[in-house]
Design a protein around this motif. Structure first.
Motif, PDB file in Angstrom:
ATOM      1  N   MET A   1      10.420 -13.401 -84.498  1.00  0.00           N
ATOM      2  CA  MET A   1      11.517 -12.709 -85.200  1.00  0.00           C
ATOM      3  C   MET A   1      12.491 -12.078 -84.214  1.00  0.00           C
ATOM      4  O   MET A   1      13.330 -11.284 -84.605  1.00  0.00           O
ATOM      5  CB  MET A   1      10.948 -11.604 -86.102  1.00  0.00           C
ATOM      6  CG  MET A   1       9.920 -12.084 -87.082  1.00  0.00           C
ATOM      7  SD  MET A   1      10.691 -12.533 -88.630  1.00  0.00           S
ATOM      8  CE  MET A   1      10.213 -11.145 -89.629  1.00  0.00           C
TER       9      MET A   1
ATOM     10  N   SER B   1       9.476  -1.739 -84.287  1.00  0.00           N
ATOM     11  CA  SER B   1      10.248  -2.948 -83.958  1.00  0.00           C
ATOM     12  C   SER B   1       9.356  -3.999 -83.302  1.00  0.00           C
ATOM     13  O   SER B   1       9.496  -5.188 -83.565  1.00  0.00           O
ATOM     14  CB  SER B   1      11.464  -2.613 -83.089  1.00  0.00           C
ATOM     15  OG  SER B   1      11.104  -2.250 -81.774  1.00  0.00           O
TER      16      SER B   1
ATOM     17  N   LYS C   1       4.653  -6.559 -91.303  1.00  0.00           N
ATOM     18  CA  LYS C   1       5.558  -5.782 -92.155  1.00  0.00           C
ATOM     19  C   LYS C   1       4.847  -4.627 -92.847  1.00  0.00           C
ATOM     20  O   LYS C   1       5.455  -3.612 -93.154  1.00  0.00           O
ATOM     21  CB  LYS C   1       6.195  -6.697 -93.204  1.00  0.00           C
ATOM     22  CG  LYS C   1       7.109  -7.739 -92.582  1.00  0.00           C
ATOM     23  CD  LYS C   1       7.818  -8.559 -93.634  1.00  0.00           C
ATOM     24  CE  LYS C   1       8.783  -9.547 -92.985  1.00  0.00           C
ATOM     25  NZ  LYS C   1       9.457 -10.379 -93.981  1.00  0.00           N
ATOM     26  N   LYS C   2       3.544  -4.805 -93.120  1.00  0.00           N
ATOM     27  CA  LYS C   2       2.798  -3.730 -93.785  1.00  0.00           C
ATOM     28  C   LYS C   2       2.282  -2.768 -92.725  1.00  0.00           C
ATOM     29  O   LYS C   2       1.540  -3.154 -91.830  1.00  0.00           O
ATOM     30  CB  LYS C   2       1.639  -4.338 -94.578  1.00  0.00           C
ATOM     31  CG  LYS C   2       0.760  -3.309 -95.260  1.00  0.00           C
ATOM     32  CD  LYS C   2      -0.353  -4.002 -96.039  1.00  0.00           C
ATOM     33  CE  LYS C   2      -1.399  -2.983 -96.492  1.00  0.00           C
ATOM     34  NZ  LYS C   2      -2.508  -3.636 -97.199  1.00  0.00           N
TER      35      LYS C   2
ATOM     36  N   HIS D   1       7.336  -5.572 -86.062  1.00  0.00           N
ATOM     37  CA  HIS D   1       8.164  -6.441 -86.896  1.00  0.00           C
ATOM     38  C   HIS D   1       8.473  -7.755 -86.182  1.00  0.00           C
ATOM     39  O   HIS D   1       8.548  -8.810 -86.808  1.00  0.00           O
ATOM     40  CB  HIS D   1       9.448  -5.725 -87.304  1.00  0.00           C
ATOM     41  CG  HIS D   1       9.900  -6.101 -88.680  1.00  0.00           C
ATOM     42  ND1 HIS D   1      10.396  -7.352 -88.956  1.00  0.00           N
ATOM     43  CD2 HIS D   1       9.887  -5.439 -89.856  1.00  0.00           C
ATOM     44  CE1 HIS D   1      10.679  -7.430 -90.246  1.00  0.00           C
ATOM     45  NE2 HIS D   1      10.379  -6.271 -90.815  1.00  0.00           N
ATOM     46  N   ALA D   2       8.644  -7.678 -84.870  1.00  0.00           N
ATOM     47  CA  ALA D   2       8.913  -8.901 -84.102  1.00  0.00           C
ATOM     48  C   ALA D   2       7.760  -9.895 -84.249  1.00  0.00           C
ATOM     49  O   ALA D   2       7.947 -11.103 -84.122  1.00  0.00           O
ATOM     50  CB  ALA D   2       9.137  -8.554 -82.639  1.00  0.00           C
TER      51      ALA D   2
ATOM     52  N   CYS E   1       8.971   4.216 -86.424  1.00  0.00           N
ATOM     53  CA  CYS E   1      10.333   3.679 -86.274  1.00  0.00           C
ATOM     54  C   CYS E   1      11.122   4.396 -85.190  1.00  0.00           C
ATOM     55  O   CYS E   1      12.156   3.891 -84.749  1.00  0.00           O
ATOM     56  CB  CYS E   1      11.092   3.722 -87.590  1.00  0.00           C
ATOM     57  SG  CYS E   1      11.605   5.371 -88.109  1.00  0.00           S
TER      58      CYS E   1
ATOM     59  N   ARG F   1      -0.662   1.106-102.319  1.00  0.00           N
ATOM     60  CA  ARG F   1       0.326   0.033-102.234  1.00  0.00           C
ATOM     61  C   ARG F   1       0.807  -0.121-100.796  1.00  0.00           C
ATOM     62  O   ARG F   1       0.819   0.845-100.034  1.00  0.00           O
ATOM     63  CB  ARG F   1       1.512   0.352-103.157  1.00  0.00           C
ATOM     64  CG  ARG F   1       1.144   0.156-104.627  1.00  0.00           C
ATOM     65  CD  ARG F   1       2.267   0.551-105.540  1.00  0.00           C
ATOM     66  NE  ARG F   1       3.490  -0.245-105.357  1.00  0.00           N
ATOM     67  CZ  ARG F   1       3.720  -1.408-105.947  1.00  0.00           C
ATOM     68  NH1 ARG F   1       2.806  -1.949-106.744  1.00  0.00           N
ATOM     69  NH2 ARG F   1       4.858  -2.051-105.764  1.00  0.00           N
ATOM     70  N   PRO F   2       1.182  -1.345-100.418  1.00  0.00           N
ATOM     71  CA  PRO F   2       1.631  -1.542 -99.040  1.00  0.00           C
ATOM     72  C   PRO F   2       2.935  -0.799 -98.757  1.00  0.00           C
ATOM     73  O   PRO F   2       3.802  -0.709 -99.619  1.00  0.00           O
ATOM     74  CB  PRO F   2       1.845  -3.056 -98.946  1.00  0.00           C
ATOM     75  CG  PRO F   2       2.031  -3.510-100.352  1.00  0.00           C
ATOM     76  CD  PRO F   2       1.204  -2.588-101.204  1.00  0.00           C
ATOM     77  N   ARG F   3       3.030  -0.263 -97.557  1.00  0.00           N
ATOM     78  CA  ARG F   3       4.229   0.457 -97.138  1.00  0.00           C
ATOM     79  C   ARG F   3       4.727  -0.136 -95.830  1.00  0.00           C
ATOM     80  O   ARG F   3       3.923  -0.502 -94.966  1.00  0.00           O
ATOM     81  CB  ARG F   3       3.903   1.938 -96.893  1.00  0.00           C
ATOM     82  CG  ARG F   3       3.652   2.736 -98.148  1.00  0.00           C
ATOM     83  CD  ARG F   3       4.982   3.115 -98.787  1.00  0.00           C
ATOM     84  NE  ARG F   3       4.775   3.888-100.001  1.00  0.00           N
ATOM     85  CZ  ARG F   3       4.651   3.357-101.208  1.00  0.00           C
ATOM     86  NH1 ARG F   3       4.686   2.053-101.356  1.00  0.00           N
ATOM     87  NH2 ARG F   3       4.487   4.117-102.268  1.00  0.00           N
ATOM     88  N   GLY F   4       6.056  -0.189 -95.671  1.00  0.00           N
ATOM     89  CA  GLY F   4       6.602  -0.748 -94.431  1.00  0.00           C
ATOM     90  C   GLY F   4       7.734   0.098 -93.894  1.00  0.00           C
ATOM     91  O   GLY F   4       7.946   1.230 -94.305  1.00  0.00           O
ATOM     92  N   PHE F   5       8.455  -0.505 -92.988  1.00  0.00           N
ATOM     93  CA  PHE F   5       9.648   0.072 -92.383  1.00  0.00           C
ATOM     94  C   PHE F   5      10.664   0.375 -93.501  1.00  0.00           C
ATOM     95  O   PHE F   5      10.762  -0.371 -94.460  1.00  0.00           O
ATOM     96  CB  PHE F   5      10.127  -1.043 -91.445  1.00  0.00           C
ATOM     97  CG  PHE F   5      11.408  -0.868 -90.742  1.00  0.00           C
ATOM     98  CD1 PHE F   5      11.455  -0.157 -89.562  1.00  0.00           C
ATOM     99  CD2 PHE F   5      12.562  -1.483 -91.219  1.00  0.00           C
ATOM    100  CE1 PHE F   5      12.649  -0.045 -88.871  1.00  0.00           C
ATOM    101  CE2 PHE F   5      13.752  -1.380 -90.532  1.00  0.00           C
ATOM    102  CZ  PHE F   5      13.788  -0.655 -89.352  1.00  0.00           C
ATOM    103  N   TYR F   6      11.423   1.438 -93.412  1.00  0.00           N
ATOM    104  CA  TYR F   6      12.513   1.602 -94.383  1.00  0.00           C
ATOM    105  C   TYR F   6      13.806   2.181 -93.798  1.00  0.00           C
ATOM    106  O   TYR F   6      14.862   1.607 -93.936  1.00  0.00           O
ATOM    107  CB  TYR F   6      12.115   2.411 -95.631  1.00  0.00           C
ATOM    108  CG  TYR F   6      13.231   2.400 -96.654  1.00  0.00           C
ATOM    109  CD1 TYR F   6      13.450   1.277 -97.439  1.00  0.00           C
ATOM    110  CD2 TYR F   6      14.117   3.459 -96.767  1.00  0.00           C
ATOM    111  CE1 TYR F   6      14.518   1.202 -98.314  1.00  0.00           C
ATOM    112  CE2 TYR F   6      15.200   3.391 -97.649  1.00  0.00           C
ATOM    113  CZ  TYR F   6      15.394   2.266 -98.422  1.00  0.00           C
ATOM    114  OH  TYR F   6      16.462   2.188 -99.272  1.00  0.00           O
TER     115      TYR F   6
END
Lengths: 101, 360
Positions: A1, A36, A44-45, A39-40, A81, A54-59
């Motif tokens: 990514m 980052s 994502k979770k 994510h690369a 982040c 519930r799954p949580r990610g970057f926002y």
């Protein structure tokens, strides 16, 4: 990514940083935050919500929303982040509120 | 406890501009930011600014950041605290800071709050799934860290952030098949909208997202058309194959610290939410505490830089520094801000400030 070609930006040669994600060794680049770098790799979770799991990610990417909180070197609720990636970091998915040592 | 003359919270366009003016006036300045790099929104803005020369027209945000920061970074009277979060702000101007595992307090004569804003979300089913990201956050991921958010993105919102980030996604090699906008007109600059339309983005007006699809992360999005009362029309649902949903649905001023301090804030929809009541010197209702930039109402970085200079000048005067041509400089800055807020795109800001003024 990773972005390899860009009409305006040149990310240049960046040093490799090794870290561990849930026990697995991954490589990030100098200048990365924890989020980052993950994510690369398509991770994502980053955490699970407190009640419904519930799954949580970057926002928000500015250390404001708490969606990317993870357990880093045993410490929960690290805002991944805005936290620079460091060599040898132990990064883990956070379940709920995390546990303070 | 450490003491500084002026403490600025937030090293974005407003905070950096205020710091510059204060250092030039002779003050000692502490500049605090929770990120590891200064610049705020400028760090990710690869697009060129509009306006006139004094507003850095045709310079990119990332270049403006260099101009602003390079000028002050080695100043002996600047104390830079990066990766530092202000956790508490008290009426006696004591600032509680957290940096990593370290906690410390600083007392300041003057505080300038330039905390900026955070991006809003939108209520829809599965809006908490990883892969649903704020548009500005995606801009940071790409333009600061060089990482793509995914391969295919649905953009929600046609304000300038939605339009510009859609374009920047394509520059990074990401596909943006569709942009949806709930209103019936484009809310950002038409020049940006035309540019992405030419590149093949299908801009759908009166359309919004109904739900995100996927279990662990986004695997698609369902959009639908809206009626005149902004309600989704059953039967118009359409599934779009995307792995990322970008929300460009506005920003809220980050006024929590000001509220904690006891400064009066008022809800003004046109300015993005709760904003501090300020006098003409950009001072809040707490003496010696100023606010500038997006925290005082959502605008663009150009306005934040001017507002930062105004707050910086006023703070320097308050601190007793004799400034040459202070009055003329203030007048010129206020005129400049007024110019930026003129024209059809400044209407919302003007209306917001008029409403805020009417409440004073």
């Amino acid at each position: 990514m990773r972005i390899h070609q860009h009409p305006i930006l040149d990310f240049g040669e960046r040093k490799t940083i090794r870290f561990s994600y849930n026990g697995q060794t991954l490589e990030g680049l100098e200048g990365d935050t924890i989020a980052s770098a993950l994510h690369a790799h398509g991770v994502k979770k980053l955490s699970e919500s407190i009640h419904l799991k519930r799954p949580r990610g970057f926002y928000c990417a500015i250390g404001n929303c708490a969606s990317c909180n993870m357990v880093v070197n045993g410490e929960p609720n690290v805002r991944t982040c805005i936290t620079p990636l460091e060599d040898g970091m132990d990064v883990r998915l956070q379940e709920g509120k995390g546990r303070i040592r | 406890m450490k003491h500084v003359e002026v403490l600025i919270i937030g090293a974005g366009p407003a905070g950096l501009s205020a710091a510059d003016v204060l250092l030039e006036a002779g003050a000692e300045v502490a500049l605090i930011d929770r990120s590891d790099r200064p610049g705020g929104q400028l760090t990710k803005q690869t697009h060129m600014f509009f306006g006139s020369q004094e507003h850095y027209a045709s310079k990119r945000g990332i270049e403006i950041l260099h101009v602003l920061y390079d000028k002050i970074k080695d100043h002996p009277r600047l104390h830079m605290f990066s990766e530092t979060t202000v956790a508490g702000l008290y009426p006696d101007r004591v600032v509680a800071c957290v940096s990593g595992q370290r906690y410390f307090t600083i007392q300041a004569d003057i505080i300038i709050v330039a905390t900026g804003a955070s991006e809003k979300s939108l209520p829809f089913e599965n809006n908490d799934l990883p892969g649903v990201y704020a548009a500005g956050a995606v801009q940071t991921l790409m333009n600061v860290y060089g990482v793509k958010p995914g391969d295919k993105v649905l953009m929600v919102g046609s304000g300038n952030i939605g339009l510009i980030v859609a374009y920047q996604l394509m520059q990074a090699g990401v596909k943006v098949p569709v942009l949806v906008e709930a209103a019936k007109t484009i809310s950002g600059y038409h020049v940006h909208a035309s540019k992405i339309r030419r590149l093949g983005v299908d801009i759908r007006m009166r359309t919004s997202i109904k739900r995100a699809l996927g279990t662990d992360h986004v695997e698609g999005a369902q959009i639908w058309q809206l009626d005149a009362r902004w309600q989704g029309i059953a039967g118009t649902e359409e599934t779009i194959e995307v792995d990322t949903i970008c929300l460009a649905v506005g920003l809220s001023p980050l006024t929590e610290l000001l509220q904690q301090l006891g400064a009066e804030v008022i809800y003004i929809n046109e300015l993005g939410g709760h904003v501090p009541r300020l006098n003409e010197k950009f001072e809040t209702t707490v003496e010696g505490v100023y606010a500038c930039g997006d925290v005082a109402g959502i605008e663009e970085a150009s306005s934040a830089m001017i507002a930062g200079k105004i707050a910086g000048l006023e703070a320097a005067l308050k601190q007793g520094y004799a400034l040459e041509d202070a009055q003329a400089r203030q007048a010129a800055l206020h005129t400049s801000l007024k110019t930026l807020r003129s024209g059809p795109h400044g209407e919302k800001i003007r209306k917001g400030h008029a409403r805020l003024g009417a409440r004073t």
